[in-house]
Design a protein around this motif. Sequence first.
Motif, PDB file in Angstrom:
ATOM      1  N   ALA A   3       0.832  -1.190   0.000  1.00  0.00           N
ATOM      2  CA  ALA A   3       0.000   0.000   0.000  1.00  0.00           C
ATOM      3  C   ALA A   3       0.870   1.244   0.000  1.00  0.00           C
ATOM      4  O   ALA A   3       1.919   1.293   0.621  1.00  0.00           O
ATOM      5  CB  ALA A   3      -0.899  -0.002   1.237  1.00  0.00           C
ATOM      6  N   ILE A  95      -5.563   3.150  -8.018  1.00  0.00           N
ATOM      7  CA  ILE A  95      -6.455   3.070  -6.855  1.00  0.00           C
ATOM      8  C   ILE A  95      -6.350   4.331  -6.013  1.00  0.00           C
ATOM      9  O   ILE A  95      -7.359   4.948  -5.647  1.00  0.00           O
ATOM     10  CB  ILE A  95      -6.126   1.828  -6.014  1.00  0.00           C
ATOM     11  N   ARG A  96      -5.149   4.774  -5.713  1.00  0.00           N
ATOM     12  CA  ARG A  96      -5.004   5.877  -4.779  1.00  0.00           C
ATOM     13  C   ARG A  96      -5.318   7.233  -5.386  1.00  0.00           C
ATOM     14  O   ARG A  96      -5.469   8.212  -4.651  1.00  0.00           O
ATOM     15  CB  ARG A  96      -3.604   5.872  -4.167  1.00  0.00           C
ATOM     16  N   ASP A 103      -8.837   6.807   3.003  1.00  0.00           N
ATOM     17  CA  ASP A 103     -10.004   6.049   3.436  1.00  0.00           C
ATOM     18  C   ASP A 103     -11.064   5.979   2.342  1.00  0.00           C
ATOM     19  O   ASP A 103     -11.671   4.925   2.118  1.00  0.00           O
ATOM     20  CB  ASP A 103     -10.601   6.670   4.701  1.00  0.00           C
ATOM     21  N   TRP A 106      -9.688   3.517  -0.654  1.00  0.00           N
ATOM     22  CA  TRP A 106      -9.655   2.089  -0.353  1.00  0.00           C
ATOM     23  C   TRP A 106     -11.038   1.560   0.005  1.00  0.00           C
ATOM     24  O   TRP A 106     -11.379   0.418  -0.335  1.00  0.00           O
ATOM     25  CB  TRP A 106      -8.648   1.803   0.747  1.00  0.00           C
ATOM     26  N   SER A 107     -11.851   2.369   0.681  1.00  0.00           N
ATOM     27  CA  SER A 107     -13.216   1.925   0.992  1.00  0.00           C
ATOM     28  C   SER A 107     -13.998   1.684  -0.283  1.00  0.00           C
ATOM     29  O   SER A 107     -14.693   0.661  -0.425  1.00  0.00           O
ATOM     30  CB  SER A 107     -13.925   2.961   1.869  1.00  0.00           C
ATOM     31  N   TYR A 110     -12.686  -1.511  -2.127  1.00  0.00           N
ATOM     32  CA  TYR A 110     -13.153  -2.751  -1.511  1.00  0.00           C
ATOM     33  C   TYR A 110     -14.652  -2.945  -1.708  1.00  0.00           C
ATOM     34  O   TYR A 110     -15.108  -4.042  -2.086  1.00  0.00           O
ATOM     35  CB  TYR A 110     -12.807  -2.765  -0.020  1.00  0.00           C
ATOM     36  N   PHE A 147      -5.529  -8.962  -1.404  1.00  0.00           N
ATOM     37  CA  PHE A 147      -6.461  -7.977  -0.864  1.00  0.00           C
ATOM     38  C   PHE A 147      -7.476  -8.592   0.092  1.00  0.00           C
ATOM     39  O   PHE A 147      -8.092  -7.884   0.876  1.00  0.00           O
ATOM     40  CB  PHE A 147      -7.210  -7.275  -1.999  1.00  0.00           C
ATOM     41  N   LEU A 173      -4.039  -3.773   4.542  1.00  0.00           N
ATOM     42  CA  LEU A 173      -5.253  -3.370   3.831  1.00  0.00           C
ATOM     43  C   LEU A 173      -6.435  -4.259   4.206  1.00  0.00           C
ATOM     44  O   LEU A 173      -7.549  -3.773   4.444  1.00  0.00           O
ATOM     45  CB  LEU A 173      -5.014  -3.414   2.325  1.00  0.00           C
ATOM     46  N   ALA A 177      -9.914  -3.165   6.113  1.00  0.00           N
ATOM     47  CA  ALA A 177     -11.207  -3.382   5.470  1.00  0.00           C
ATOM     48  C   ALA A 177     -12.126  -4.215   6.364  1.00  0.00           C
ATOM     49  O   ALA A 177     -13.324  -3.916   6.500  1.00  0.00           O
ATOM     50  CB  ALA A 177     -11.014  -4.057   4.121  1.00  0.00           C
TER      51      ALA A 177
END
Length: 287
Positions: A3, A95-96, A103, A106-107, A110, A147, A173, A177
């Motif tokens: 990450a 992703i980032r 938050d 990544w939220s 997922y 993940f 990660l 989650a």
Amino acid sequence: MTAFDLATTSTIAPVDASPAPKPPLRVRRSPLVPPGFSRCGLLSWREQSGVLHIAHPFDERSISDAVVVDGLVALVEAGLLTGQAQFESAAMGIIRTSAGTPDEAWSAFYDNSLRELRTGASAFAPVHERAQSLIVGRTVLEVGSCFGFFALACAVDGLNVSACDISPGAVSLLSRAAHRLGLPVVASIGDATALPYPADSADTVTLIHLLEHLDPAAAHTAIGEALRVARRRVVIGVPFEDEPSPHFGHLVRLTEDDVYDWARAVPHTGAEIVVDHGGWLVLTPGS
């Protein structure tokens, strides 16, 4: 995978060593193809001053494991990305940069990925469905969880789940989650060839799309470790590829013959082999 801290625009240097150095990556979100960029599937790109620039359209509503993989595989097939480290660096960058805070990004990643797997929208959903159908008992250990989507799905089904992966970033990660979703998944750093769990400590141990990442000797050891830890069942699933995919970190090309060889090579009291979106080996540990 590891990450990274989230940023609106990020520069990521490849970490793998190879004879031909890879250009550094610069990833950004752009709803439209930026000027000077070329479209390639879901993504767009350009090379400038020795830097590979990647633009993506994904935001909190659309970011998921499936779209990231689909987009980057198109760049691999076009010869723009090579190797696991560069592939993973680009994935982390996408992703980032899909949201404004760690938050949020990544939220969304997922939540969207789990929904796609649950509804069958992800190409990987049949693999999860087959694996879940093979679980017996109430306690599950997923080895090589990455993940941790499968571990989380098992927890949603009411199972008590442990998960391990060799990557500290992936474990972190998954732990975050699981905590956010209120799911009973205990994630730990662990090597498949030396599992940090006592014997007979989980009803079912799964190795889903893991053994293609290991050389033959390590794969044999990992199966033995899974049989040591499992009380009732070991579930192994592997892809069948024409060639191993280096961008996914696959080391070996596996076939149905390999699955039969594993069944003959390890001690067990029963084996079932199934071909369905790759190969499956279900082993019953010895008494």
